[in-house]
Design an enzyme around this catalytic site. Structure first.
Site, PDB file in Angstrom:
ATOM      1  CG  ASP A  25      -0.567   2.245  -0.313  1.00  0.00           C
ATOM      2  OD1 ASP A  25       0.024   3.349  -0.250  1.00  0.00           O
ATOM      3  OD2 ASP A  25      -0.880   1.585   0.699  1.00  0.00           O
ATOM      4  CG  ASP A  52       2.751  -1.604  -2.694  1.00  0.00           C
ATOM      5  OD1 ASP A  52       2.558  -2.632  -3.376  1.00  0.00           O
ATOM      6  OD2 ASP A  52       2.507  -1.537  -1.476  1.00  0.00           O
ATOM      7  CG  HIS A  64       4.234   2.587   0.637  1.00  0.00           C
ATOM      8  ND1 HIS A  64       3.044   2.345   1.284  1.00  0.00           N
ATOM      9  CD2 HIS A  64       4.354   1.609  -0.299  1.00  0.00           C
ATOM     10  CE1 HIS A  64       2.470   1.264   0.774  1.00  0.00           C
ATOM     11  NE2 HIS A  64       3.261   0.801  -0.191  1.00  0.00           N
ATOM     12  CG  ASP A  78       3.985   8.517   0.504  1.00  0.00           C
ATOM     13  OD1 ASP A  78       4.364   7.594   1.256  1.00  0.00           O
ATOM     14  OD2 ASP A  78       2.859   8.531  -0.030  1.00  0.00           O
ATOM     15  CB  CYS A  97      -0.970   7.163   2.553  1.00  0.00           C
ATOM     16  SG  CYS A  97       0.786   7.097   2.918  1.00  0.00           S
TER      17      CYS A  97
END
Length: 426
Positions: free
Chosen positions: A173, A257, A306, A308, A410
């Site tokens: 992150d 992020d 995010h 992913d 992550c």
């Protein structure tokens, strides 16, 4: 001077100041979006090609052979990685940006426990799972580094806000490695303002031995960075707002992020999300140009935060694309010759707590190289997908660690992968 005079005018002056600020914010937002129109247009016409670095004009200094930091994509052989810590994890205070990034079923949890520890027994199990994950990475020949343990309960205050911390569980992150450069993301949650402190000893060490180190402009995280009246009540609200391009973060100042970016050599893909604004993306584009190209992609996602667990690149021209959050630009990748894989429905039970994430952490995998993947031991369906692709699955159970907001991708930041800079789009 204009703002000062307006404020002296009492309530009318304050209204004028608010109006001027809103007009400036809209102007900046439109300017930044226009700045990216050419980027998105060029991305739509890209063609498949893998170009060795030697055939590309040199614009950047070569990475020193002994530099401890070097990673260009998500799949070259992994040699060194940072793995996060669950220790001392705290529930973030229930502020507007946290509300916009969590599902309503968990809002009572945040309202009740914001600023407190996550459930102790749950965290203990998460710590144990991550320790086992580290052991398995070492057995696979990967050097594992860890951030510093920090007391996240301490309250801090800036001129603009007050908060407690959260954790150092998700290095993906906050850290983005591009070549031999480590970029510290500015972040967008107030509870994560000082998260970088857990990684500074490692980053200073990498810098000492030759790595580049860049800290993106730290936002003030003043109230103006957030839409304080962001109108979310249901998932339907979220879908409608996301479709309209409305997010809780404004264009008041750059924020992003690192986990909203995913790398494929000279091409880096990013989404505008609840934590990453256009100004943050523009800062990255200018910072990395001309050596790297930034492409904005978007998804039918009610809660974009995010990239992913929505779009995870697992090899050259090979991507996992979430069927529940289809990519609006997916034809661009198909036309470029990429293989797009729709991962199967996750198997995680409905009653398992996922305070800051969705079930789709099943596709949040870590590639050890293009023929080995670290995947959830419980997710047998996606294991079969990888096996059909000829990719060996390294099975690890991190189900309790998932609850804190992330999967294998992550929980890690790849510091060094054995490979060269290539262009996968020409």
């Amino acid at each position: 001077m204009l703002r000062v005079r307006c404020l002296r005018g009492g309530s009318r002056g304050a209204e004028a100041a608010h109006f001027i600020g809103a007009m400036l914010g809209r102007s900046i937002g439109k300017w930044v979006q226009r700045a990216f129109q050419s980027t998105q247009t060029s991305a739509a016409t890209i063609q498949p090609n893998i170009v060795e670095e030697d055939s590309v004009p040199k614009t950047a200094d070569p990475v020193p052979a002994d530099c401890p930091v070097c990673s260009y994509n998500e799949w070259d052989p992994l040699e060194e990685v940072i793995v996060g810590r669950a220790e001392n994890a705290r529930v973030p205070p229930f502020t507007v940006e946290v509300k916009a990034n969590t599902y309503e079923k968990y809002w009572p949890f945040y309202q009740k426990h914001g600023g407190e520890r996550f459930p102790e027994e749950h965290v203990k199990k998460a710590v144990s799972e991550i320790e086992e994950m580290c052991n398995i990475l070492r057995l696979e020949g990967v050097t594992v580094r860890r951030p510093e343990p920090i007391d996240w309960s301490l309250e801090y205050k800036t001129p603009d806000f007050m908060s407690t911390g959260m954790y150092a569980a998700m290095p993906r992150d906050i850290l983005l490695v591009v070549g031999n450069e480590i970029i510290e993301a500015p972040m967008a949650w107030r509870a994560r303002f000082f998260e970088y402190r857990a990684y500074r000893p490692l980053i200073k060490e990498y810098f000492k031995y030759g790595a580049k180190w860049t800290t993106a402009p730290k936002p003030t995280m003043a109230d103006d960075l957030y839409d304080q009246e962001y109108p979310i009540r249901t998932v339907e609200d979220r879908h409608k707002l996301a479709a309209q391009g409305k997010f809780v973060t404004t264009e008041f100042e750059p924020c992003f992020d690192a986990a909203d970016f995913i790398r494929a050599g000279r091409d880096i893909f990013v989404q505008r999300s609840q934590v990453t604004n256009y100004m943050g993306i523009e800062w990255m584009r200018r910072h990395l140009a001309p050596d790297y190209r930034i492409h904005i992609i978007s998804f039918k996602d009610p809660n974009p935060m995010h990239i992913d667990a929505t779009f995870n690149i697992i090899g050259p021209g090979l991507v996992l694309s979430n069927p529940d959050r289809p990519c609006h630009q997916i034809e661009m990748f198909k036309k470029a010759g990429w293989t797009v894989i729709r991962p199967p429905i996750p198997l995680i039970p409905d009653d398992h707590p996922l305070w800051m994430s969705s079930k789709w952490l099943s596709m949040n995998v870590l590639m050890l190289d293009d023929k080995r993947v670290m995947v959830d031991a419980n997710e047998t369906s996606i294991q079969k997908v990888f096996e059909q692709l000829g990719i060996k699955t390294i099975k690890v159970n991190i189900r309790h660690a998932n609850s804190l907001g992330g999967g294998f991708h992550c929980w890690t930041c790849d510091v060094r992968r054995r490979g060269t800079l290539q262009s996968y789009f020409n």
